[in-house]
Motif scaffolding. Structure first.
Motif, short mmCIF file in Angstrom:
data_model
loop_
_atom_site.label_atom_id
_atom_site.label_comp_id
_atom_site.label_asym_id
_atom_site.label_seq_id
_atom_site.Cartn_x
_atom_site.Cartn_y
_atom_site.Cartn_z
N UNK A 192 0.86 -1.19 0.00
CA UNK A 192 0.00 0.00 0.00
C UNK A 192 0.90 1.24 0.00
N UNK A 193 0.86 1.99 -1.08
CA UNK A 193 1.78 3.12 -1.26
C UNK A 193 1.18 4.43 -0.77
N UNK A 194 -0.13 4.47 -0.60
CA UNK A 194 -0.73 5.72 -0.14
C UNK A 194 -2.22 5.57 0.06
N UNK A 195 -2.80 6.53 0.78
CA UNK A 195 -4.25 6.56 0.96
C UNK A 195 -4.71 8.01 0.81
N UNK A 196 -5.71 8.22 -0.03
CA UNK A 196 -6.19 9.56 -0.36
C UNK A 196 -7.63 9.76 0.11
N UNK A 197 -7.97 11.01 0.41
CA UNK A 197 -9.37 11.34 0.66
C UNK A 197 -9.57 12.81 0.29
N UNK A 198 -10.82 13.16 -0.01
CA UNK A 198 -11.10 14.55 -0.35
C UNK A 198 -11.52 15.35 0.87
N UNK A 199 -11.74 14.64 2.00
CA UNK A 199 -12.30 15.28 3.20
C UNK A 199 -11.19 15.93 4.02
N UNK A 200 -11.30 17.26 4.16
CA UNK A 200 -10.27 18.03 4.90
C UNK A 200 -10.05 17.46 6.31
N UNK A 201 -11.14 16.95 6.90
CA UNK A 201 -11.04 16.45 8.28
C UNK A 201 -10.20 15.17 8.36
N UNK A 202 -10.10 14.46 7.23
CA UNK A 202 -9.34 13.20 7.25
C UNK A 202 -7.89 13.40 6.79
N UNK A 203 -7.68 14.40 5.93
CA UNK A 203 -6.34 14.63 5.38
C UNK A 203 -5.37 14.95 6.53
N UNK A 204 -4.24 14.26 6.53
CA UNK A 204 -3.25 14.48 7.60
C UNK A 204 -3.34 13.46 8.72
N UNK A 205 -4.48 12.77 8.80
CA UNK A 205 -4.63 11.68 9.80
C UNK A 205 -3.65 10.56 9.51
N UNK A 206 -3.12 9.95 10.57
CA UNK A 206 -2.27 8.77 10.38
C UNK A 206 -3.13 7.51 10.43
N UNK A 207 -2.89 6.60 9.47
CA UNK A 207 -3.49 5.26 9.53
C UNK A 207 -2.32 4.29 9.41
N UNK A 208 -2.03 3.58 10.47
CA UNK A 208 -0.84 2.73 10.47
C UNK A 208 0.38 3.63 10.21
N UNK A 209 1.18 3.26 9.24
CA UNK A 209 2.39 4.04 8.94
C UNK A 209 2.13 5.08 7.85
N UNK A 210 0.90 5.16 7.35
CA UNK A 210 0.58 6.11 6.28
C UNK A 210 -0.13 7.34 6.83
N UNK A 211 -0.09 8.41 6.03
CA UNK A 211 -0.82 9.63 6.37
C UNK A 211 -1.78 9.92 5.22
N UNK A 212 -3.04 10.20 5.54
CA UNK A 212 -4.04 10.45 4.51
C UNK A 212 -3.67 11.72 3.74
N UNK A 213 -3.62 11.60 2.41
CA UNK A 213 -3.24 12.73 1.56
C UNK A 213 -4.44 13.23 0.75
N UNK A 214 -4.36 14.48 0.30
CA UNK A 214 -5.47 15.01 -0.49
C UNK A 214 -5.52 14.37 -1.89
N UNK A 215 -6.68 14.44 -2.52
CA UNK A 215 -6.86 13.88 -3.85
C UNK A 215 -5.90 14.49 -4.86
#
Lengths: 205, 205
Positions: free
Chosen positions: B111-134
């Protein structure tokens, strides 16, 4: 209806036919040919005619299928003309996603409860449900007439939870854990595993 | 290897053969008959021999299959002898469950990355990844050599996100949204939808 001699692969296509017919019905279209239906789904018109012929004669030569009639017949065949009562076991991230998945209720799959063994999760609200302890399983299955359980627990716990569900009277299990369950012949298990699906996709890459 | 004329249904069984062989190998068993393999998986020995014959001659009459050899051949056929780079779009409950699902990495799906469009989720850590913007999609796909995307977004957003992924160069999409995507012929899409699976199960109830 000779339920016993229909190949599983045919049964697995029936929900796709139904979903496609629902789509077509929404557009107001009243009749559909096997060719058009096949184009939507990506199978040949001959396959569609053969699949449906297991269950009767639904189409008219040169005219095609009446959309509403075929929809209601498929619902009857798949027993989707009634509510089904579902129990989810496992209130982790996957359990949360499943409880909140609106398509279940829309398609007559009513989530009757969600269980977890983790004290930290028991009592938590997910949507309109509250996570209950595993000790509530037998009672919930009985009182809510649960026919189907969804296993959203880790692989190491899956067999033991499945055994408890079967003992409680559940006859169908949808298993998200990456493990093959040992179950009696009269219990039906289906698996959803994204790794298996991805492993199929890499063949085409 | 004539990749083009192998039925999809056969390809979908190959990961099950591989997983079963992995199981068998763990027990130390070196050779397996098509009958035994079929019993594990629930298909006939004739089906197994027919499926494998699309790809060559792997078994020896009366002796069966060498477990390690057949495993490595299946890995080669499914292209699972290498890492694959995966992007997850959607950081809701399902996205969380997917990012945390250890079986991906164990099976060479990184898993190389996780994206979301929701400002509230962007920047959150999930495991070793950080949610990035679309807006990071194209760059992540390019820099991390992403071949496969997993769509964990609501149905209403799925087509638009799929279009963006394809424009960014992704050739395979695993779609969790209950919708049929329109994609070019050279893009491969697989669907995971628990409702469709449940709708198959009710047939047997």
């Amino acid at each position: 209806m000779p339920r016993y001699n229909v190949p599983d692969v045919v049964v697995r296509r029936l929900p796709l036919y139904l979903q496609t017919l629902n789509h077509i019905a929404e557009t107001g279209q009243k009749v559909v040919s096997s060719t058009e239906l096949g184009r939507w789904i990506g199978v040949s018109s001959a396959q569609i005619r053969k699949d449906l012929s297991y269950f009767g004669a639904f189409g008219k030569q040169r005219l095609g299928y009446e959309v509403d009639y075929l929809r209601s017949e498929l619902k009857r065949i798949l027993q989707l003309d009634q509510d089904w009562h579902v129990l989810i076991v496992g209130a982790g991230a996957l359990g949360h996603a499943l409880v909140n998945y609106r398509a279940f209720e829309e398609q007559h799959f009513v989530i009757e409860g969600v269980l977890d063994h983790d004290e930290a999760k028991i009592g938590q609200a997910i949507g309109t449900l509250v996570v209950q302890p595993m000790s509530c399983m037998a009672q919930t299955v009985k009182e809510r007439h649960v026919e189907i359980a969804i296993l959203a627990v880790p692989a190491r716990a899956a067999q033991s939870v499945a055994d408890q569900l079967i003992a409680a009277g559940v006859g169908s299990i949808l298993c998200y854990a990456p493990i093959t369950l040992s179950v009696p012949d009269d219990v039906h298990v289906a698996y959803i595993d994204p790794v298996t699906t991805l492993q199929t996709m890499t063949y085409y890459l």
